[in-house]
Design a protein around this motif. Structure first.
Motif, PDB file in Angstrom:
ATOM      1  N   GLU A 175      -9.223 -40.462 -45.265  1.00 22.79           N
ATOM      2  CA  GLU A 175      -8.057 -41.057 -44.596  1.00 22.79           C
ATOM      3  C   GLU A 175      -8.402 -42.111 -43.895  1.00 22.79           C
ATOM      4  N   ARG A 176      -9.504 -42.279 -43.330  1.00 20.39           N
ATOM      5  CA  ARG A 176      -9.559 -43.538 -42.450  1.00 20.39           C
ATOM      6  C   ARG A 176     -10.374 -44.920 -43.210  1.00 20.39           C
ATOM      7  N   THR A 181      -5.616 -35.515 -53.480  1.00 20.35           N
ATOM      8  CA  THR A 181      -4.371 -36.021 -52.525  1.00 20.35           C
ATOM      9  C   THR A 181      -3.730 -37.037 -53.627  1.00 20.35           C
ATOM     10  N   PRO A 199      -2.899 -34.055 -46.830  1.00 18.41           N
ATOM     11  CA  PRO A 199      -4.329 -34.096 -46.727  1.00 18.41           C
ATOM     12  C   PRO A 199      -5.048 -33.059 -45.917  1.00 18.41           C
ATOM     13  N   GLN A 200      -4.147 -32.557 -44.823  1.00 16.51           N
ATOM     14  CA  GLN A 200      -4.741 -31.635 -43.961  1.00 16.51           C
ATOM     15  C   GLN A 200      -4.778 -30.273 -44.724  1.00 16.51           C
TER      16      GLN A 200
END
Length: 430
Positions: free
Chosen positions: A77-78, A128, A370-371
């Motif tokens: 994600e980051r 994802t 994603p979570q």
């Protein structure tokens, strides 16, 4: 008819468009991993491990993947998919070097654990992306191709391992091959086109031409997508979807347990009945070939008839095969039964190709994909991580035959769980 054909064509075009960035790196990584999995117990025993300790070392791969799911989700994600996978490739190379030079069992276990953590990054990044971009009507086939990429490694990796061991006389030559595969993955990811950028460019081009390209709004019930609105954290997402995770997630964990149980049991079984490393790798590679031949058929069945028609038969077949294998250890024909039942397990695993990926994508909420997938993979990987530990513990306390029968029972129970919960949470596709 025209709309349906257009949707299928757009989805098929999506698969062709992204294979160099999605399927090729997956196949390379799994090929290298598939080469070392059959020989890990042998390398461990060379360092003085008992059968139970060798099973524990093999378990470090899936335990590392389990522990890596949550940090992998944050990293993807980051940092983005490309950077996350480049970092994972570099760290995995460090793990391969440590595995090759391991002077004792602890170093081998730690290196295997580190490689498992890196594998989690590859899995979550691809899952994802595919959830967000592939239409529901073609989702199972697209994700079955991801599963097929893994099974390509399960097929070719052990076959290459058998050839390398025969040529060099060294089990650790397979570790060098894994390192070469990781270098190829790193180069593909670092210098190939970024899949997310290509997807966005395709959408912009389609909008400019006024054409529905099949990636945004296809009229199909796409559960994944570009997150919009408020996003919940991992634990909040798990709580909001606790019912489905506690039911269908546990069923998925049982499937994962049988899959990883086979990776531990089959090499140990071959070793315990007196086969050498090359023959064990060859038999497991043949079973992998059967798995690989069935992956796209699995996606076709799931898309056309529903997810239950692959998950239930696959679990029952693998469970029954392990139960039968547990009764053959002392037979004079033990080697024949080992080969036949390893192939039967391969058929069952091939029937379930892409099943967990597809179920996770179907259930994922649009705003927190994603979570949810991180939670889904954590729960299913718990089953995968627990199975080798179960095999190790039961083998130490009883026998390998009893451990094999226990995995078989998990397979049968998993089939019953899928039969109960898949029709409730995932109705027949429209």
């Amino acid at each position: 008819m025209n709309d349906d054909s257009a949707t299928r064509g757009a989805a098929a075009d999506a698969i062709r468009r992204y294979w160099p960035m999605i399927y090729a790196p997956t196949a390379l990584f799994s090929m290298g991993e598939g080469a070392i999995v059959p020989v890990l117990p042998m390398i461990a025993t060379d360092l003085g491990a008992t059968l139970a300790a060798a099973a524990l070392v093999a378990a470090c791969l899936i335990v590392g993947q389990l522990c890596g799911n949550l940090p992998a989700g944050l990293l993807v994600e980051r940092a983005g998919e490309r950077r996350a996978m480049v970092v994972a490739s570099i760290i995995a190379l460090v793990g391969v070097a440590a595995m090759y030079a391991a002077p004792h069992l602890a170093v081998l276990g730690i290196a295997t654990f580190l490689i498992g953590m890196c594998a989690a990054v590859f899995h979550i990044a691809r899952h994802t992306f595919m959830t967000a971009r592939v239409p529901y009507s073609h989702r199972a086939r697209a994700l079955a191709l991801v599963g097929g990429s893994f099974r390509l490694g399960a097929f070719t990796g052990p076959a290459i391992a058998a050839g390398l061991i025969w040529w060099t006389g060294q089990d650790r030559s397979t570790i060098i091959f894994f390192g070469v595969c990781l270098v190829g993955v790193g180069l593909l990811v670092a210098f190939g086109p970024d899949p997310e950028e290509k997807a966005l460019a395709a959408e912009r081009e389609a909008r400019a031409r006024g054409v529905d390209h099949g990636f945004a709004d296809t009229g199909e019930p796409i559960t994944g997508g570009i997150p919009t609105g408020a996003r919940a954290g991992l634990f909040r997402t798990m709580w909001d979807h606790r019912v489905v995770l506690a039911r269908l997630g546990v069923a998925g964990a049982m499937l994962s347990a049988v899959r990883t149980g086979r990776q531990t049991i089959l090499p140990l079984w071959g070793l315990s009945i007196g086969l050498d490393s090359a023959n064990v790798a060859l038999i497991i590679g043949l079973a992998g070939a059967i798995e690989f031949s069935l992956f796209y058929a699995s996606g076709q069945v799931m898309d056309r008839f529903g997810r239950v028609w692959t998950t239930v038969p696959a679990q029952f077949l693998m469970g029954a095969s392990f139960l039968a294998l547990s009764l053959t250890h002392e037979l004079t024909t033990a080697s024949m039964w080992f080969g036949a039942l390893a192939i039967a397990v391969g058929v069952g695993n091939g029937l379930s190709s892409g099943a967990l990926l597809t179920l996770g994508s179907d259930l994922a909420p649009r705003a927190n994909t994603p979570q949810f997938l991180g939670a889904w993979r954590t729960i299913t990987d718990c089953g995968g991580a627990g199975a080798p530990l179960l095999v190790s513990a039961v083998t130490a306390l009883a026998t390998l035959s009893v451990a094999t029968g226990a995995v078989g029972m998990i397979g049968v129970l998993g089939g019953l769980a899928f039969l109960r919960w898949v029709p409730r949470f995932l109705p027949h596709p429209r």
